[in-house]
Design an enzyme around this catalytic site. Structure first.
Site, PDB file in Angstrom:
ATOM      1  N   GLU A  43       0.841  -1.195   0.000  1.00  0.00           N
ATOM      2  CA  GLU A  43       0.000   0.000   0.000  1.00  0.00           C
ATOM      3  C   GLU A  43       0.875   1.243   0.000  1.00  0.00           C
ATOM      4  O   GLU A  43       1.890   1.298   0.706  1.00  0.00           O
ATOM      5  CB  GLU A  43      -0.896   0.009   1.239  1.00  0.00           C
ATOM      6  CG  GLU A  43      -1.726   1.289   1.394  1.00  0.00           C
ATOM      7  CD  GLU A  43      -2.464   1.367   2.718  1.00  0.00           C
ATOM      8  OE1 GLU A  43      -3.472   2.098   2.773  1.00  0.00           O
ATOM      9  OE2 GLU A  43      -2.044   0.712   3.692  1.00  0.00           O
ATOM     10  N   LYS A 158      -8.926   3.770  -2.638  1.00  0.00           N
ATOM     11  CA  LYS A 158      -9.407   3.374  -1.317  1.00  0.00           C
ATOM     12  C   LYS A 158     -10.706   4.109  -1.001  1.00  0.00           C
ATOM     13  O   LYS A 158     -10.772   5.339  -1.071  1.00  0.00           O
ATOM     14  CB  LYS A 158      -8.337   3.701  -0.275  1.00  0.00           C
ATOM     15  CG  LYS A 158      -8.498   3.022   1.064  1.00  0.00           C
ATOM     16  CD  LYS A 158      -7.251   3.268   1.928  1.00  0.00           C
ATOM     17  CE  LYS A 158      -7.291   2.469   3.208  1.00  0.00           C
ATOM     18  NZ  LYS A 158      -6.038   2.651   4.010  1.00  0.00           N
ATOM     19  N   CYS A 196      -5.585  -2.344   2.789  1.00  0.00           N
ATOM     20  CA  CYS A 196      -5.409  -2.227   4.235  1.00  0.00           C
ATOM     21  C   CYS A 196      -6.705  -2.506   4.986  1.00  0.00           C
ATOM     22  O   CYS A 196      -7.297  -3.568   4.838  1.00  0.00           O
ATOM     23  CB  CYS A 196      -4.822  -0.854   4.581  1.00  0.00           C
ATOM     24  SG  CYS A 196      -3.972  -0.797   6.176  1.00  0.00           S
TER      25      CYS A 196
END
Length: 394
Positions: A43, A158, A196
């Site tokens: 990430e 995200k 994540c």
């Protein structure tokens, strides 16, 4: 015929964006030498994960120093030539097909897209990497899927940055959760990424399962022991292979002098790379330079013995007694929840990989299919704004 080699690593972001992209080039070439087909990197790998930074903010107050820190962080992000789009979704397939604007031949962005496509093409490795993407005045924590034959197959952002991440990263649209497909040696692979702590969102996981994925990618910044338990759950729950990647970043200390990273290595049967000590004579023949952060950049030699600077080989100098800002923990998990490679702790230089049989995803659905009969979709319904959940073909 259905065996594919999956690989991952735990490298740290370099001092500059150009150096990080050069490191991706080096890792991809090493992955190709190890015959890795698909490589996952962490990430926010390009642009960096600003662990510990507050950007001078508190409720009701901002500092000038914090604004300057954000401006420098913004400069390190890459411009992939996309738009903000509805709800932070970008231009979607128009971006993939380079159909934004009136002239499709015009290069949009800063050239990062084209460089990543070149790296995948030259190495022959399908690369998935996290990056900090800038468009308009906003930053997004993104993931790109880079095919060695077709270039960018997709990009996602995200959907909900965690905690203080919301200060610096905008929310991406759920429409970017679209899975992509590739075929390697006749094996169809449907893949998608959850970034994540998105992996802790049950409905987001179900969104990916519902698209009939068989490869679930989890680039992360979470280096807790509990993370591996989640990855094993995802493998069992989705009956898919899971690859996770997180940076291993040593904390700078002055307690002991650094030792040089090691280049020679061997691969165990389990897919772990073991670094071998370099002989003193060979060490003297190696030419290298050190950047201001103590990272060693090894200069390559051509057949005539002349020194070259491209592509660089990166190693990390690690003190004898090391504290870690992030411990890594990259891993590969099977559709039955078995850990088949990793976790790769405190190792920013190595590669881990595993040869996997994608028929195991089908075999596992004998008794569990979270997006089909086992979901009781006659009773429970899931819809995602801007995204059709029709399953991809096998």
């Amino acid at each position: 015929m259905s065996t594919i080699r999956l690989g991952t690593a735990s490298p740290g972001t370099q001092p500059t964006t150009a150096a990080t992209i050069a490191l991706i080039d080096s890792i991809a070439q090493r992955a190709a030498s190890s015959k890795i087909d698909i490589l996952l990197l962490p990430e926010a790998f390009i642009g960096g994960y600003p662990r510990g930074s507050s950007f001078g903010c508190q409720i009701g107050g901002r500092s000038e120093e914090g604004r300057e820190e954000f401006a420098k962080y913004f400069d390190q992000a890459i411009d992939l030539g996309d738009t903000v789009g509805p709800g932070g979704g970008g231009a979607g397939l128009k971006w993939v097909k380079r159909q934004i604007g009136d002239d499709s031949d015009v290069v949009r962005g800063d050239g990062s897209r084209e460089e990543l496509e070149r790296i995948a093409r030259d190495s022959g490795v399908f690369i998935v990497t996290g990056c900090i993407e800038k468009t308009g005045g906003s930053l997004y924590c993104s993931v790109v899927y880079v095919c060695p034959k077709e270039g960018m197959l997709g990009k996602r952002r995200k959907v909900l940055p965690t905690g203080s991440e919301r200060l610096i990263w905008a929310q991406g649209a759920p429409s970017t959760l679209r899975a992509v497909s590739t075929t390697i040696r006749g094996v169809r692979i449907n893949l998608a990424a959850a970034i994540c702590w998105e992996n802790y969102m049950p409905l987001l996981r179900q969104t990916l399962y519902s698209q009939n994925i068989n490869l679930y990618l989890a680039p992360t910044a979470d280096n807790r022991d509990a993370w591996l338990g989640l990855m094993r759950t995802v493998g069992v729950e989705g009956r898919c292979f899971v690859v996770s990647s997180n940076m291993a970043v040593p904390k700078e200390t002055s307690e002991s002098p650094p030792k040089r990273g090691r280049r020679d290595s061997t691969i165990t049967e389990e897919g772990f790379e073991i670094a071998l000590p370099r002989s003193p004579q060979r060490a003297r023949r190696r030419k290298s330079v050190f950047d201001e952060d103590g990272n060693e950049i090894v200069l390559c030699r051509d057949v005539d013995g002349d020194t070259q600077t491209s592509p660089p080989v990166f190693t990390t100098t690690i003190p004898e007694k090391t504290e870690w800002i992030s411990r890594g923990g990259s891993s590969i998990v099977s559709p039955y929840g078995d850990v088949v490679a990793g976790p790769q702790w405190e190792d920013p230089d190595g590669l881990i990989y595993s040869d996997v049989d994608f028929r195991d995803c089908i075999r596992g659905r004998l008794d569990l299919d979270a997006a089909g009969s086992y979901s009781r979709n006659d009773s429970f319904k899931l819809s995602v704004e801007g995204l059709e959940l029709d399953p991809l073909p096998y």
